[in-house]
Design a protein around this motif. Sequence first.
Motif: not given
Length: 354
Positions: A138, A140, A235, A237, A241, A326, A328-330
């Motif tokens: 995970t 953060r 960020s 992506a 991930k 989950n 997530y933006a991509n």
Amino acid sequence: MMDSFTFPGLTTRVIFGAGTMGRAEEEVRRLGHDKALVLSTPHQKADADKLAQSLGGLAAGVFAGAVMHTPVEVTEKAVDAFRASGATAVVSLGGGSTTGLGKAIAVRTGADQVVIPTTYAGSEMTDILGETAAGEKTTRRSPDIRPETVIYDVDLTMSLPVGLTVTSAMNAIAHAMEAFYAADRNPVIVLMCRDAMAAFRDGIPRLIDDPQDRAARTQALYAAWCCSTALGYVSMALHHKLAHVFGGSFDTPHAETHAILLPYTTAFNEVAVPDLLRPIADAFGGGSAGGGLWDFARSVGSPLSLKEIGIKETDLDHAAAIAVKNAYANPRPIDPGSIRELLQAAFEGRRPGS
């Protein structure tokens, strides 16, 4: 030129050059501390011991137990050692494993961090902490995760083995690749990423020919700083991930995983944002960003397939399922079928677009 953007500013103090590790004591004291715990992996314990000796009375000891993917059980032991030592700061010497451990200690104790990278992995400039527990990684982000000072010492990279030099550089390029299309990108980060592409493209082949080429080592470490800054201020992506999926759930080696996935994740998103990834195609050629990175990886001897790091074809369905669990933006929509196709190509090691 971007019509609008937010540039948050760079908050980490950076010291770059040769022989700069000698300024570690000065930096710890500048942050207001008189005891610091030195961190490393078991492999780098001898170097950590030497660093602790150079710190004199400032050193509160050495914890040489950092391992890949920052497992929480190791962090718990390190926190116990930190508290028992009386230290109020950590000095992290090594690659991403040691940097990650320093961050994990800091976020639990409030310790300040001085990081001295010995690879190009890139986590040192970031506010990101990835931790592994129960077979899953995970991630953060938080301001108290970001190190206060990073010391880049070219001398420490002179003995970096060629194979690790290559995979670590490919790992760093992955940070810049995702920064090019990040929704929160800004002109400063994009310029740094462009600079990094050219520096790695020119520097890594020279290092393969002559690992002691100091100018090329300096060029590569500068590129690593640029890519680390990108990782830390915009960020990430799909690529990151997937790297976390394989690292956290299949315990694959960090740098090699990033290196292998990079051409395929680039090609996947290039379909949606070819203009944003054009700087990579311009730097590496090959007619496309994904193809150019694959060609560069092959030319410098970087691993090209998931098979090479122990992944079985029967693992791919499970990896794809974790990757889409989950949202997530991509830049390109993610679905199980397309991710499974991406992983099949990476498993086989075939050139994107072929």
